[in-house]
Motif scaffolding. Structure first.
Motif, PDB file in Angstrom:
ATOM      1  N   LEU A  85       0.832  -1.204   0.000  1.00 13.79           N
ATOM      2  CA  LEU A  85       0.000   0.000   0.000  1.00 13.79           C
ATOM      3  C   LEU A  85       0.863   1.249   0.000  1.00 13.79           C
ATOM      4  O   LEU A  85       0.616   2.212  -0.751  1.00 13.79           O
ATOM      5  N   ILE A  86       1.895   1.247   0.830  1.00 18.43           N
ATOM      6  CA  ILE A  86       2.787   2.403   0.932  1.00 18.43           C
ATOM      7  C   ILE A  86       3.526   2.642  -0.375  1.00 18.43           C
ATOM      8  O   ILE A  86       3.771   3.788  -0.762  1.00 18.43           O
ATOM      9  N   ALA A  87       3.877   1.575  -1.093  1.00 17.38           N
ATOM     10  CA  ALA A  87       4.553   1.734  -2.383  1.00 17.38           C
ATOM     11  C   ALA A  87       3.671   2.505  -3.365  1.00 17.38           C
ATOM     12  O   ALA A  87       4.161   3.331  -4.146  1.00 17.38           O
ATOM     13  N   THR A  88       2.356   2.245  -3.330  1.00 15.74           N
ATOM     14  CA  THR A  88       1.422   2.998  -4.171  1.00 15.74           C
ATOM     15  C   THR A  88       1.370   4.447  -3.725  1.00 15.74           C
ATOM     16  O   THR A  88       1.370   5.378  -4.555  1.00 15.74           O
ATOM     17  N   ALA A  89       1.342   4.659  -2.409  1.00 15.70           N
ATOM     18  CA  ALA A  89       1.298   6.023  -1.876  1.00 15.70           C
ATOM     19  C   ALA A  89       2.552   6.803  -2.261  1.00 15.70           C
ATOM     20  O   ALA A  89       2.490   8.018  -2.502  1.00 15.70           O
ATOM     21  N   GLU A  90       3.693   6.129  -2.322  1.00 14.63           N
ATOM     22  CA  GLU A  90       4.943   6.799  -2.689  1.00 14.63           C
ATOM     23  C   GLU A  90       4.868   7.390  -4.094  1.00 14.63           C
ATOM     24  O   GLU A  90       5.416   8.464  -4.356  1.00 14.63           O
ATOM     25  N   VAL A  91       4.187   6.679  -4.981  1.00 10.89           N
ATOM     26  CA  VAL A  91       4.047   7.194  -6.350  1.00 10.89           C
ATOM     27  C   VAL A  91       3.253   8.496  -6.347  1.00 10.89           C
ATOM     28  O   VAL A  91       3.608   9.461  -7.028  1.00 10.89           O
TER      29      VAL A  91
ATOM     30  N   ARG B  48      22.084  -4.802  18.867  1.00  4.12           N
ATOM     31  CA  ARG B  48      22.833  -3.613  18.461  1.00  4.12           C
ATOM     32  C   ARG B  48      23.075  -3.572  16.950  1.00  4.12           C
ATOM     33  O   ARG B  48      23.410  -2.529  16.408  1.00  4.12           O
ATOM     34  N   THR B  49      22.939  -4.705  16.305  1.00  4.86           N
ATOM     35  CA  THR B  49      23.214  -4.747  14.867  1.00  4.86           C
ATOM     36  C   THR B  49      21.935  -4.762  14.027  1.00  4.86           C
ATOM     37  O   THR B  49      22.008  -4.879  12.807  1.00  4.86           O
ATOM     38  N   VAL B  50      20.786  -4.650  14.684  1.00  2.00           N
ATOM     39  CA  VAL B  50      19.510  -4.719  13.956  1.00  2.00           C
ATOM     40  C   VAL B  50      19.220  -3.390  13.261  1.00  2.00           C
ATOM     41  O   VAL B  50      19.200  -2.338  13.895  1.00  2.00           O
ATOM     42  N   ALA B  51      18.989  -3.448  11.966  1.00  2.00           N
ATOM     43  CA  ALA B  51      18.552  -2.271  11.218  1.00  2.00           C
ATOM     44  C   ALA B  51      17.024  -2.276  11.152  1.00  2.00           C
ATOM     45  O   ALA B  51      16.414  -3.291  10.846  1.00  2.00           O
ATOM     46  N   ALA B  52      16.432  -1.130  11.473  1.00  2.00           N
ATOM     47  CA  ALA B  52      14.974  -1.006  11.468  1.00  2.00           C
ATOM     48  C   ALA B  52      14.570   0.174  10.607  1.00  2.00           C
ATOM     49  O   ALA B  52      15.352   1.111  10.394  1.00  2.00           O
ATOM     50  N   ASN B  53      13.329   0.135  10.114  1.00  2.00           N
ATOM     51  CA  ASN B  53      12.861   1.204   9.238  1.00  2.00           C
ATOM     52  C   ASN B  53      11.399   1.535   9.509  1.00  2.00           C
ATOM     53  O   ASN B  53      10.587   0.647   9.772  1.00  2.00           O
ATOM     54  N   VAL B  54      11.087   2.811   9.462  1.00  2.00           N
ATOM     55  CA  VAL B  54       9.708   3.284   9.526  1.00  2.00           C
ATOM     56  C   VAL B  54       9.354   3.779   8.125  1.00  2.00           C
ATOM     57  O   VAL B  54       9.999   4.689   7.603  1.00  2.00           O
ATOM     58  N   PHE B  55       8.315   3.188   7.529  1.00  2.00           N
ATOM     59  CA  PHE B  55       7.987   3.472   6.124  1.00  2.00           C
ATOM     60  C   PHE B  55       7.005   4.638   5.989  1.00  2.00           C
ATOM     61  O   PHE B  55       5.961   4.526   5.348  1.00  2.00           O
ATOM     62  N   THR B  56       7.366   5.745   6.614  1.00  2.00           N
ATOM     63  CA  THR B  56       6.637   6.983   6.387  1.00  2.00           C
ATOM     64  C   THR B  56       7.249   7.686   5.182  1.00  2.00           C
ATOM     65  O   THR B  56       8.171   7.174   4.559  1.00  2.00           O
ATOM     66  N   ALA B  57       6.746   8.877   4.864  1.00  2.00           N
ATOM     67  CA  ALA B  57       7.361   9.678   3.801  1.00  2.00           C
ATOM     68  C   ALA B  57       7.793  11.007   4.412  1.00  2.00           C
ATOM     69  O   ALA B  57       6.940  11.836   4.695  1.00  2.00           O
ATOM     70  N   PRO B  58       9.107  11.203   4.652  1.00  2.00           N
ATOM     71  CA  PRO B  58      10.231  10.311   4.345  1.00  2.00           C
ATOM     72  C   PRO B  58      10.346   9.157   5.339  1.00  2.00           C
ATOM     73  O   PRO B  58       9.729   9.175   6.400  1.00  2.00           O
TER      74      PRO B  58
ATOM     75  N   GLY C  42       0.667   3.493  13.294  1.00  2.00           N
ATOM     76  CA  GLY C  42      -0.202   4.632  13.063  1.00  2.00           C
ATOM     77  C   GLY C  42       0.404   5.644  12.123  1.00  2.00           C
ATOM     78  O   GLY C  42      -0.260   6.146  11.203  1.00  2.00           O
ATOM     79  N   ALA C  43       1.680   5.953  12.327  1.00  2.00           N
ATOM     80  CA  ALA C  43       2.347   6.950  11.474  1.00  2.00           C
ATOM     81  C   ALA C  43       2.456   6.470  10.034  1.00  2.00           C
ATOM     82  O   ALA C  43       2.276   7.251   9.093  1.00  2.00           O
ATOM     83  N   GLU C  44       2.750   5.185   9.846  1.00  2.00           N
ATOM     84  CA  GLU C  44       2.882   4.664   8.479  1.00  2.00           C
ATOM     85  C   GLU C  44       1.560   4.747   7.722  1.00  2.00           C
ATOM     86  O   GLU C  44       1.517   5.197   6.565  1.00  2.00           O
ATOM     87  N   PHE C  45       0.473   4.309   8.352  1.00  2.00           N
ATOM     88  CA  PHE C  45      -0.813   4.354   7.663  1.00  2.00           C
ATOM     89  C   PHE C  45      -1.312   5.783   7.495  1.00  2.00           C
ATOM     90  O   PHE C  45      -1.932   6.116   6.472  1.00  2.00           O
ATOM     91  N   ALA C  46      -1.065   6.647   8.468  1.00  2.00           N
ATOM     92  CA  ALA C  46      -1.440   8.049   8.329  1.00  2.00           C
ATOM     93  C   ALA C  46      -0.707   8.667   7.150  1.00  2.00           C
ATOM     94  O   ALA C  46      -1.299   9.396   6.334  1.00  2.00           O
ATOM     95  N   SER C  47       0.576   8.364   7.022  1.00  2.00           N
ATOM     96  CA  SER C  47       1.380   8.875   5.916  1.00  2.00           C
ATOM     97  C   SER C  47       0.857   8.374   4.577  1.00  2.00           C
ATOM     98  O   SER C  47       0.706   9.133   3.620  1.00  2.00           O
ATOM     99  N   ALA C  48       0.557   7.065   4.512  1.00  2.00           N
ATOM    100  CA  ALA C  48       0.111   6.471   3.256  1.00  2.00           C
ATOM    101  C   ALA C  48      -1.241   7.018   2.815  1.00  2.00           C
ATOM    102  O   ALA C  48      -1.411   7.433   1.662  1.00  2.00           O
ATOM    103  N   TYR C  49      -2.212   7.040   3.720  1.00  2.00           N
ATOM    104  CA  TYR C  49      -3.547   7.503   3.336  1.00  2.00           C
ATOM    105  C   TYR C  49      -3.571   9.005   3.068  1.00  2.00           C
ATOM    106  O   TYR C  49      -4.348   9.480   2.228  1.00  2.00           O
ATOM    107  N   ASN C  50      -2.720   9.748   3.745  1.00  2.00           N
ATOM    108  CA  ASN C  50      -2.584  11.166   3.444  1.00  2.00           C
ATOM    109  C   ASN C  50      -2.074  11.356   2.019  1.00  2.00           C
ATOM    110  O   ASN C  50      -2.580  12.191   1.262  1.00  2.00           O
TER     111      ASN C  50
END
Length: 469
Positions: free
Chosen positions: A50-56, A344-354, A188-196
């Motif tokens: 869903l977020i990939a579509t929102a990015e476009v 300590r070596t875990v990479a994490a990501n929040v898929f908001t924009a940005p 919450g932030a990811e879906f708010a970002s996507a639907y916005n």
């Protein structure tokens, strides 16, 4: 042959099954909803699709900055409309395909799959409940990977139509006229970002002063500024205590007496572990006060021969961590070489924009005095590639030890932070110094150039901690 029984087919479960089979175990995996678990069916894969579509749509809205016009109009995005039914159909189709691919792989590796639910019968057997009845499976090794379920507020029960959890959003056929998102954490932030970005009027109800309170404060500040600039309404320091459907509207009641009205409401108020009623306590598996399974760094529970992996352990709610916990459990139990889980070596990501990507030590640990580190933060708007792409928001932050210069953490805020963090993740994992990171070649122009530049600025720093903005 060692009998391995796994309850739960999410990343922790199916990755463990693959390792166990590879090491010669006779593996049975029990899954009640579908292979891949919530990560594939209702969480990571669907939400990021869903977020990939929102990015476009986000890129289209910024096209005028690049000189792109549509018949003289600055608003290229206005030429496109969002068919949410088609978007969600694609989301669910991709999730189902990914689940099917996992099944093909598991069967090819000789894993026995049982559709149903499982519960422990002591520490040496699992009872599988299926449509055909129950069967007892003898087990030398048991792995619990049962995941979590969206938390529900007693006064805001989801109905699947107007009041929704994130697992129910994909049933929507039309874009919400006004979506109230309760909860400003990652979900919450990811879906708010996507639907916005898709064009919905979004109201984000946050109990904290700033969105994403669990993330780097500078990163959260940037994301909140972008949200507000894009037209999202953010109600800070506002706690939702109830939600009700009133005709074709949803009314959310706040603790201070205010109400917020919208067409739909997404409740993103956390998760609860799926650990009740599966025989854990009777088998001697300890749970914490929240109901999560207690595990050590090689995924062992307090019961001999019983391991646990994934969100049900409360360790780190990431598919990558769940998968690693599952693999470590099997490597350890089946006698292969294994190292303990190192968060300590875990990479994490929040898929908001940005996006916000992090690894290792964070700013909060430095500010609190838990870690003595040097830090440099470089804004992306000075980066040549960022200018070319019209990127105005974001930064790169690098942390290193004062004496040795070893890189111990980093933060990237950028449209593709999930890809850019790899360089810092590798540096943290391999204990590279800022000089080694700085001396690696980066393409010019590129966003990764800012990572090398931040490392160069950390060269030869004095013992006084500094942060360059």
């Amino acid at each position: 042959m060692t009998d391995v029984v796994i309850i739960g087919g999410g990343p922790g479960g199916y990755e463990a099954a693959l390792v166990a089979s590879q090491l010669g175990g006779r593996v049975t995996l029990i899954e009640r909803r579908g292979l891949g678990g919530s990560a594939v069916l209702t969480d990571v894969v669907p939400s990021k699709t869903l977020i990939a579509t929102a990015e476009v749509m986000t890129m289209l809205r910024g096209a005028h900055e690049l000189g792109l016009r549509l018949d003289g109009s600055d608003n290229l995005a206005a030429a496109f409309s969002v068919d949410l039914a088609a978007v969600n159909d694609r989301v669910l189709r991709l999730a189902a395909a990914q689940s099917a691919d996992i099944g093909v792989r598991l069967r090819a590796e000789g894993v026995r799959l049982i559709e149903g639910s499982g519960r422990l019968d002591g520490t040496e057997a699992v009872i599988a409940s299926t449509a055909e009845g129950e069967q007892r499976l003898a087990a030398d090794i048991i792995l619990i990977a049962t995941g979590t379920t969206p938390r529900e507020l007693p006064a805001a029960r989801p109905d699947g139509e107007r009041i929704l959890t994130w697992t129910q959003l994909y049933n929507l056929r039309e874009l919400p006229e006004r979506l109230i998102v309760v909860g400003s954490g990652v979900t919450g932030a990811e879906f708010a970002s996507a639907y916005n970005a898709l064009g919905a009027d979004v109201v984000l109800v946050s109990s904290r002063e700033q969105v994403l309170p669990g993330e780097d404060a500078d990163a959260g500040r940037v994301v909140q500024q972008v949200f507000e600039r894009s037209g999202m309404t953010i109600l800070s320091r506002s706690r939702a205590q109830a939600a009700r459907v009133d005709g074709d509207q949803v009314v959310v009641e706040l603790a201070d007496g205010r109400t917020v009205t919208g067409s739909h409401c997404l409740m993103a108020v956390g998760s609860v572990p799926n650990t009740a009623g599966i025989g854990l306590e009777q088998a001697g598996v300890a749970l914490d006060e929240r109901g999560y399974i207690t595990v050590d760094k090689v995924s062992r529970t307090t019961a001999r021969g019983v391991y646990a992996a994934g969100d049900c352990t409360g360790v780190f709610a990431l598919a990558s961590v769940a998968a690693m916990q599952g693999r470590i459990a099997m490597w350890h139990s089946l006698g292969d070489a294994v190292g303990p889980l190192d968060l300590r070596t875990v990479a994490a990501n929040v898929f908001t924009a940005p996006e916000i990507a992090t690894v290792g030590v964070g700013q909060a640990e430095v500010d609190s005095g838990l870690v003595n580190a040097h830090a440099v933060m470089l804004p992306l708007h000075t980066n040549a590639r960022a200018k070319m792409r019209g990127i105005n928001d974001g930064f790169v932050k690098v942390f290193c030890l004062p004496t040795t210069g070893i890189v111990i953490g980093g933060v990237v805020v950028a449209p593709i932070a999930s890809e850019l963090i790899e360089a810092l993740s590798l540096a943290v994992r391999e204990k590279l110094t800022v000089d080694q990171l700085a001396q690696s070649f980066t393409v010019y122009p590129s966003l990764t150039g800012s990572i090398a530049e931040a490392a160069r600025r950390l060269h030869g720093r004095s013992a006084v901690q500094t942060l360059s903005h």
